[in-house]
Design a protein around this motif. Structure first.
Motif, PDB file in Angstrom:
ATOM      1  N   PHE A 141      42.254  40.657   4.325  1.00 32.19           N
ATOM      2  CA  PHE A 141      42.976  41.652   3.519  1.00 32.19           C
ATOM      3  C   PHE A 141      44.479  41.393   3.564  1.00 32.19           C
ATOM      4  O   PHE A 141      45.183  41.563   2.567  1.00 32.19           O
ATOM      5  CB  PHE A 141      42.686  43.069   4.020  1.00 32.19           C
ATOM      6  CG  PHE A 141      41.348  43.604   3.593  1.00 32.19           C
ATOM      7  CD1 PHE A 141      40.847  43.349   2.328  1.00 32.19           C
ATOM      8  CD2 PHE A 141      40.588  44.367   4.462  1.00 32.19           C
ATOM      9  CE1 PHE A 141      39.622  43.832   1.936  1.00 32.19           C
ATOM     10  CE2 PHE A 141      39.352  44.860   4.084  1.00 32.19           C
ATOM     11  CZ  PHE A 141      38.860  44.601   2.809  1.00 32.19           C
ATOM     12  N   ILE A 199      45.979  42.067  -0.271  1.00 31.50           N
ATOM     13  CA  ILE A 199      45.329  43.324  -0.662  1.00 31.50           C
ATOM     14  C   ILE A 199      45.961  44.494   0.075  1.00 31.50           C
ATOM     15  O   ILE A 199      46.085  45.593  -0.467  1.00 31.50           O
ATOM     16  CB  ILE A 199      43.810  43.245  -0.381  1.00 31.50           C
ATOM     17  CG1 ILE A 199      43.172  42.202  -1.301  1.00 31.50           C
ATOM     18  CG2 ILE A 199      43.146  44.593  -0.569  1.00 31.50           C
ATOM     19  CD1 ILE A 199      41.708  41.967  -1.046  1.00 31.50           C
ATOM     20  N   SER A 200      46.371  44.253   1.308  1.00 26.09           N
ATOM     21  CA  SER A 200      47.013  45.307   2.090  1.00 26.09           C
ATOM     22  C   SER A 200      48.233  44.749   2.805  1.00 26.09           C
ATOM     23  O   SER A 200      48.217  43.622   3.298  1.00 26.09           O
ATOM     24  CB  SER A 200      46.030  45.880   3.115  1.00 26.09           C
ATOM     25  OG  SER A 200      46.678  46.800   3.973  1.00 26.09           O
ATOM     26  N   ALA A 207      36.892  48.198   4.573  1.00 26.89           N
ATOM     27  CA  ALA A 207      37.524  48.203   3.249  1.00 26.89           C
ATOM     28  C   ALA A 207      37.919  49.621   2.848  1.00 26.89           C
ATOM     29  O   ALA A 207      39.025  49.850   2.326  1.00 26.89           O
ATOM     30  CB  ALA A 207      36.570  47.601   2.217  1.00 26.89           C
ATOM     31  N   MET A 262      41.068  50.862   4.658  1.00 24.51           N
ATOM     32  CA  MET A 262      42.341  50.299   4.235  1.00 24.51           C
ATOM     33  C   MET A 262      42.998  51.143   3.145  1.00 24.51           C
ATOM     34  O   MET A 262      44.220  51.173   3.020  1.00 24.51           O
ATOM     35  CB  MET A 262      42.149  48.869   3.730  1.00 24.51           C
ATOM     36  CG  MET A 262      41.686  47.886   4.799  1.00 24.51           C
ATOM     37  SD  MET A 262      42.724  47.843   6.283  1.00 24.51           S
ATOM     38  CE  MET A 262      44.282  47.309   5.605  1.00 24.51           C
TER      39      MET A 262
END
Length: 200
Positions: free
Chosen positions: A28, A33-34, A148, A151
């Motif tokens: 991630f 994504i994060s 997921a 997050m």
């Protein structure tokens, strides 16, 4: 927002599959994504080691009795991983003392590890191997989904993880007789091997 919910959820997930948690969080972060993933978890060597060990666990976790041996060996590893990830997450945001976050992540991982290991003992009391495979796949998908979810919705994920943890601990109480049966069988096998190895 405090990282407490994310630490709690990652601790729960680490108790089920610590390598998947490290691998997913790292991916991630690497993919962007994060932005909340600590740089340590994004390092290539960390991702490679976590990936290899995740594959090893994916195989061992689906074989009756091998899964319980694997769980025994990870009684220390999973809580330590939960504590390590929790401390890293807290250090990333500074909203929780590292030690407190490590304690939360480690203790949550230990509790969920106990649920997983106890459930596997109960399942191994059955002669058929298919329940191990089904349970292992469900655990892998559950960890991936929860990490997921955490997050992007850390508080909601922590609530779900808390419900799963309490439900798992209650299930252990109900499965106690099957766990005891598994332990008796294992003790009998060890005794049989010991007697067979005696010189005649």
């Amino acid at each position: 927002m405090s990282v407490l919910p994310l630490v709690f959820t990652s601790g729960w997930a680490s108790g089920v599959n610590a390598y998947a948690v490290v691998l997913l969080l790292g991916l991630f972060g690497v993919t962007g994504i994060s932005d909340d993933v600590p740089g340590t978890l994004q390092r290539p060597e960390v991702l490679i080691v976590a990936g290899v060990l995740f594959l090893c666990e994916a195989v061992a976790d689906k074989i009756p009795y091998v899964d319980s041996l694997w769980d025994s060996a990870h009684t220390v590893v999973r809580p330590l991983a939960g504590a390590w990830v929790g401390a890293l997450l807290a250090g990333q945001s500074g909203s929780l003392p590292d030690a407190a976050a490590g304690l939360l992540g480690g203790s949550t991982a230990l509790a969920s590890h106990a649920v997983k290991a106890g459930t596997r003992m109960a399942v191994n009391a059955s002669p058929e191997p298919f329940s191990n495979i089904v349970l292992s796949v469900a655990e892998d998908l559950g960890v991936a989904g929860m990490v997921a979810f955490a997050m992007f919705h850390p508080v909601a994920a922590a609530v779900v993880a808390g419900v799963l943890l309490v439900g798992g601990l209650l299930a252990l109480v109900l499965l106690f007789s099957r766990i005891r049966r598994f332990l008796r069988r294992r003790a009998h096998r060890r005794e049989a091997r010991r007697l067979a190895s005696r010189p005649r």
